[in-house]
Design a protein around this motif. Sequence first.
Motif, short mmCIF file in Angstrom:
data_model
loop_
_atom_site.label_atom_id
_atom_site.label_comp_id
_atom_site.label_asym_id
_atom_site.label_seq_id
_atom_site.Cartn_x
_atom_site.Cartn_y
_atom_site.Cartn_z
N VAL A 117 0.99 -1.15 -0.21
CA VAL A 117 -0.24 -0.27 -0.46
C VAL A 117 0.64 1.16 -0.10
O VAL A 117 1.52 1.36 0.80
N SER A 118 0.76 2.12 -0.98
CA SER A 118 1.68 3.12 -1.13
C SER A 118 1.48 4.21 0.33
O SER A 118 0.63 4.25 0.82
N ARG A 119 2.97 5.15 0.47
CA ARG A 119 2.83 5.21 1.53
C ARG A 119 1.09 7.08 1.37
O ARG A 119 0.59 7.08 3.05
N ARG A 120 1.21 7.15 0.25
CA ARG A 120 0.13 8.52 0.05
C ARG A 120 -1.01 8.13 -0.12
O ARG A 120 -1.81 9.28 0.53
N LYS A 121 -1.20 6.33 -0.35
CA LYS A 121 -2.84 6.14 -0.53
C LYS A 121 -2.83 5.28 1.27
O LYS A 121 -4.18 4.78 1.37
N ALA A 122 -2.09 5.24 1.76
CA ALA A 122 -2.85 3.77 2.69
C ALA A 122 -3.78 4.75 4.11
O ALA A 122 -4.50 3.96 3.94
N SER A 123 -3.77 5.90 4.47
CA SER A 123 -4.86 6.47 5.15
C SER A 123 -6.01 6.57 4.65
O SER A 123 -6.82 5.86 5.11
N ARG A 124 -6.30 6.76 3.87
CA ARG A 124 -7.22 6.55 2.06
C ARG A 124 -7.70 5.36 2.22
O ARG A 124 -8.96 4.63 2.14
N PHE A 125 -6.82 4.36 2.48
CA PHE A 125 -6.91 2.48 2.17
C PHE A 125 -7.87 2.67 3.33
O PHE A 125 -8.52 1.76 3.21
N ILE A 126 -6.85 2.64 4.49
CA ILE A 126 -7.77 2.13 5.78
C ILE A 126 -8.75 2.27 5.58
O ILE A 126 -10.32 2.16 6.18
N LYS A 127 -9.44 4.05 5.77
CA LYS A 127 -11.09 4.36 5.40
C LYS A 127 -11.72 3.66 4.64
O LYS A 127 -12.75 3.08 4.49
N GLN A 128 -11.33 3.23 3.53
CA GLN A 128 -11.76 2.29 2.25
C GLN A 128 -12.17 0.85 2.77
O GLN A 128 -12.95 0.49 2.57
N VAL A 129 -11.73 0.56 3.13
CA VAL A 129 -11.67 -0.98 4.50
C VAL A 129 -12.81 -0.57 4.97
O VAL A 129 -13.26 -1.10 5.58
N ARG A 130 -12.28 -0.09 6.32
CA ARG A 130 -13.84 0.69 7.50
C ARG A 130 -14.75 0.84 6.63
O ARG A 130 -15.89 -0.11 7.01
N GLY A 131 -15.17 1.57 5.59
CA GLY A 131 -17.00 1.81 4.48
C GLY A 131 -16.91 0.78 4.60
O GLY A 131 -18.00 0.07 4.72
N PHE A 132 -16.41 -0.19 3.65
CA PHE A 132 -16.40 -1.45 3.17
C PHE A 132 -16.85 -3.34 4.01
O PHE A 132 -18.17 -2.88 4.15
N GLN A 133 -16.26 -2.68 5.15
CA GLN A 133 -15.85 -3.48 6.84
C GLN A 133 -17.90 -3.03 6.80
O GLN A 133 -19.19 -4.00 7.27
N GLN A 134 -18.46 -1.22 7.17
CA GLN A 134 -19.44 -1.28 7.22
C GLN A 134 -20.46 -1.26 7.13
O GLN A 134 -21.56 -1.53 7.61
N GLU A 135 -20.39 -1.30 5.49
CA GLU A 135 -21.18 -1.92 4.19
C GLU A 135 -22.00 -3.38 4.37
O GLU A 135 -22.86 -3.38 4.18
N LEU A 136 -20.63 -4.47 4.73
CA LEU A 136 -21.27 -5.45 4.56
C LEU A 136 -22.04 -5.79 6.09
O LEU A 136 -23.00 -6.06 5.43
N GLU A 137 -21.35 -5.23 7.08
CA GLU A 137 -22.46 -5.20 8.23
C GLU A 137 -23.74 -4.66 8.00
O GLU A 137 -25.06 -5.33 8.55
#
Length: 150
Positions: A117-137
């Motif tokens: 995961v690119s350093r520049r994209k890391a925080s956005r990536f984590i937000k996207q994963v969390r959003g995906f987890q919430q969507e699944l829930e």
Amino acid sequence: MKQQLSPKPLTTAHVEQIAQQFDMPDLTLPFWGYRKKMPMHRIVRLEGEGNYTLFHFVDGSQLMVSLTLKKMESRLSSKVFVRPHKKNIINLLYLQDIHPDRQQLTVSLVNGDRVEVSRRKASRFIKQVRGFQQELESLHEDAEPVPMMA
């Protein structure tokens, strides 16, 4: 309580069910002079190779097409597909583990691939994963219990 980013791989049946709920259509890809339809939910990862994109599928097969990763990104479902690095797009349905490190964040996919995961994209990536987890829930609140990301 802090939410963990420790995903649990989904079964094939649950991937199919989620693909229907997320309305993931088939992709039509150029392949040796004709077009080939591929189910979007079967894609584990896309890898950019210059003006070509290499598709990695859940069954272990691969397909190279003469389209750039940028063009492919616009055709994919942004709810499920994330671009953690300039050379890769991953399907969050097949995310197995996240490896945080001081220097480099990496992720493992169910097919054994490990993607940086690119350093520049890391925080956005984590937000996207969390959003995906919430969507699944939220998708499975009313349905029967489904193994999903913790």
